[in-house]
Structures are given as structure tokens and as C-alpha cells.
Design an enzyme around this catalytic site. Structure first.
Site, PDB file in Angstrom:
ATOM      1  N   SER A 155      -6.330   5.692  -0.171  1.00 26.74           N
ATOM      2  CA  SER A 155      -6.718   4.414  -0.765  1.00 26.74           C
ATOM      3  C   SER A 155      -8.231   4.225  -0.621  1.00 26.74           C
ATOM      4  CB  SER A 155      -6.002   3.263  -0.062  1.00 26.74           C
ATOM      5  OG  SER A 155      -4.602   3.459  -0.073  1.00 26.74           O
ATOM      6  N   GLN A 171      -5.184  -1.215  -7.091  1.00 26.40           N
ATOM      7  CA  GLN A 171      -5.777  -0.286  -6.138  1.00 26.40           C
ATOM      8  C   GLN A 171      -6.351   0.917  -6.865  1.00 26.40           C
ATOM      9  OE1 GLN A 171      -4.027   2.786  -3.011  1.00 26.40           O
ATOM     10  NE2 GLN A 171      -3.992   0.739  -2.113  1.00 26.40           N
ATOM     11  N   ASP A 200       0.806  -1.220   0.000  1.00 27.99           N
ATOM     12  CA  ASP A 200       0.000   0.000   0.000  1.00 27.99           C
ATOM     13  C   ASP A 200       0.841   1.272   0.000  1.00 27.99           C
ATOM     14  OD1 ASP A 200      -2.537   1.381   0.134  1.00 27.99           O
ATOM     15  OD2 ASP A 200      -2.172   1.748   2.263  1.00 27.99           O
TER      16      ASP A 200
END
Length: 289
Positions: free
Chosen positions: A230, A280, A206
Site C-alpha cells: 500500500s 488506495q 486494507d
């Protein structure tokens, strides 16, 4: 601040509360962050660990899909509830909800499978990437910047990250393209538990996945007024690899519009084995000039 790697291990060592209704309940701490918001990779990895705690031995995660629902508060612990959706002959499915003060901050579903034989192929690792030892670390790039976020990125993260062609912390150098690569590894040795390495890989995935969007538009992390977060995160685990050895994270963004951007990534070990794939979508809002 404690040792960053010790902090990661503490965060991933969830407590089984012993409580159970129709779900398994675990709790975990929040790591300190300079802006007071829980790092998305942390709660994603913790949610995966919670699900792993309910899986039969020898069955490993192969995919996970999570939605970030609310920003987390680093001053509060996190409660994780795991719904044992399905256990079949070779697959298991789990849903994990992460809560703070009774409000869900992340919802994740993950699938686990026994090791099995089958056809095998992979897309090759790029061959023209410089070795990580030839690239500057975040500490070398940011060590002289007197700002709490810069100090955190430079010295207080549990992973060493080295960008190709260059980091986008303070500025975007070179061509504004929608792709990059990042060498990444833990700053110290982790225990041999393969589930811990898989959770730590989810954690690290991430960090920089939205950066190809920034690079394409010449936007650095330090851009005044930049807002990024995110929204959802999907990950497929193909092969086991150790996160305390160098991994190459190849990233690209095929699309951005409407204040959102999509990035795709592939994670290889140094020998060129494809360990995982990542997708993502994130919120990226750049101030108008």
C-alpha cells in the site's frame, strides 16, 4: 498465537503516555505477521484511534487520508503523535504521525464532524451478489495448505473474508476482470463503542483492496516474485455500521501503470446501506515471464 480478535482489540487499545509537547503522544503494539512487516491496516487503524482520543465526544470521523512511508517492524512498538490542527464549531482536523525508532512509517490526516442533518442519497449495492453463507471462507480455501502465510490467512486474521467470484490466494479463476466483491465481518462480537467499529473498518479495508489489479492481470498472491504494498489510503465514512456483522466490499481498479495500481471500493452493510468509500494506490510489481 493468541485469539485473532483479541489481538485486534489489544492493538487498537493504545496507551496514553502522558507525555505532551505540542502534540498528544500514544503508543501501541505491533501484531505478529508472517513476513515480519506491520500490516498497513493495523497502523492505519491505530493512527485513527490516536486521533479519536483527542476529539470531543459526539464528533465522529468522516474522512481520512494516509500515506505509508516505510515498512513497519512487527518486533517493535509504534509511537503515535497527534497534532490538533483545528477545532471548529462542527468540524475538527487532526494529523497523526506513526513512528518506529524515531522514523515515521505512516502520516495521516483525518477530519471529524458533529452529526448533522442534510440531503442524502447513495449508489445502490449490487443486487446479484451471492450470500456469504454460500461462499467458502479463507479457512476452507487454504486450510490444507502447509505454509505460514496460508495458515495466517486461513486461521489467524480477525476477519472472515469470502470472495466473489472466488479468492485469488493461489490462482485466479474465471475471467481476468478488474473488479470483485468480498463479504467480510469480524470473527466474533466486538464491544459497542462506535469509534472502535470505525477503526476496525479502516483496518479491514486494507486487506483486499489491491486484488482487482491482481485479478485483471491473472496474478495470485502466491505468484513467485510478486511485490505489492500500500502506498496511500483514503477513506470516507458515510454511515455507522457494525463490523461484526456481514459487510459487502465492492472493489474495482480503473488504472494501473508504472508499477502502481489504483483501486476504489464501496462498503455496504447487509441491508444495502453504504457505510464507507475507499481509494488506495499501491505498488504492484509482477515478475517478467
Amino acid at each position: 498465537m493468541t485469539d485473532p480478535l483479541a489481538g485486534l482489540l489489544t492493538a487498537l487499545d493504545l496507551t496514553d503516555t502522558g507525555a505532551r509537547t505540542s502534540e498528544d503522544i500514544f503508543t501501541g503494539p505491533s501484531q505478529w505477521m508472517p513476513l515480519g512487516r506491520v500490516f498497513g491496516g493495523q497502523v492505519l487503524a491505530q493512527s485513527l484511534v490516536a486521533a479519536m482520543r483527542t476529539i470531543p465526544e459526539g464528533r465522529f470521523v468522516h474522512s481520512m487520508h494516509g500515506y505509508f512511508l516505510r515498512p513497519g517492524d512487527v518486533s517493535l512498538p509504534i509511537t503515535f503523535s497527534v497534532d490538533r490542527i483545528h477545532d471548529g464549531r462542527s468540524f475538527s482536523t487532526r494529523r497523526t504521525q506513526a513512528y518506529q525508532e524515531g522514523n515515521p512509517i505512516l502520516s495521516m490526516i483525518a477530519s471529524f464532524q458533529d452529526e448533522d442533518e442534510g440531503v442524502e442519497h447513495q449508489i445502490d449495492m449490487p443486487a446479484d451478489i451471492p450470500d456469504p453463507e454460500s461462499l467458502p471462507s479463507a479457512a476452507e480455501a487454504l486450510g490444507k495448505v502447509d505454509h505460514p502465510i496460508a495458515r495466517y490467512w486461513a486461521f489467524e486474521r480477525p476477519f472472515d473474508m469470502r470472495h466473489v467470484p472466488s479468492p485469488v490466494f493461489l490462482s485466479v479463476e474465471g475471467a481476468h476482470v478488474a473488479h470483485q466483491a468480498v463479504w467480510i465481518k469480524a470473527i466474533g462480537t466486538l464491544p459497542d463503542d462506535p469509534n472502535l467499529h470505525r477503526a476496525a473498518l479502516a483496518y479491514a479495508s486494507d486487506y483486499s483492496i489491491l486484488e482487482p489489479i491482481f485479478r485483471r492481470h491473472g496474478v495470485a498472491w502466491a505468484t513467485p516474485g510478486l511485490k505489492a504494498a500500500s502506498l496511500d489510503h483514503a477513506m470516507w465514512f458515510h454511515r455507522f455500521g457494525r463490523v461484526d456483522e456481514w459487510m459487502l466490499y465492492v472493489q474495482g481498479s480503473p488504472n494501473a501503470r508504472g508499477g502502481r495500481g489504483l483501486s476504489l471500493g464501496r462498503i455496504y452493510d447487509r441491508a444495502g446501506r453504504l457505510l464507507a468509500s475507499v481509494a488506495q494506490e499501491g505498488m504492484v510489481r509482477v515478475p517478467r515471464s
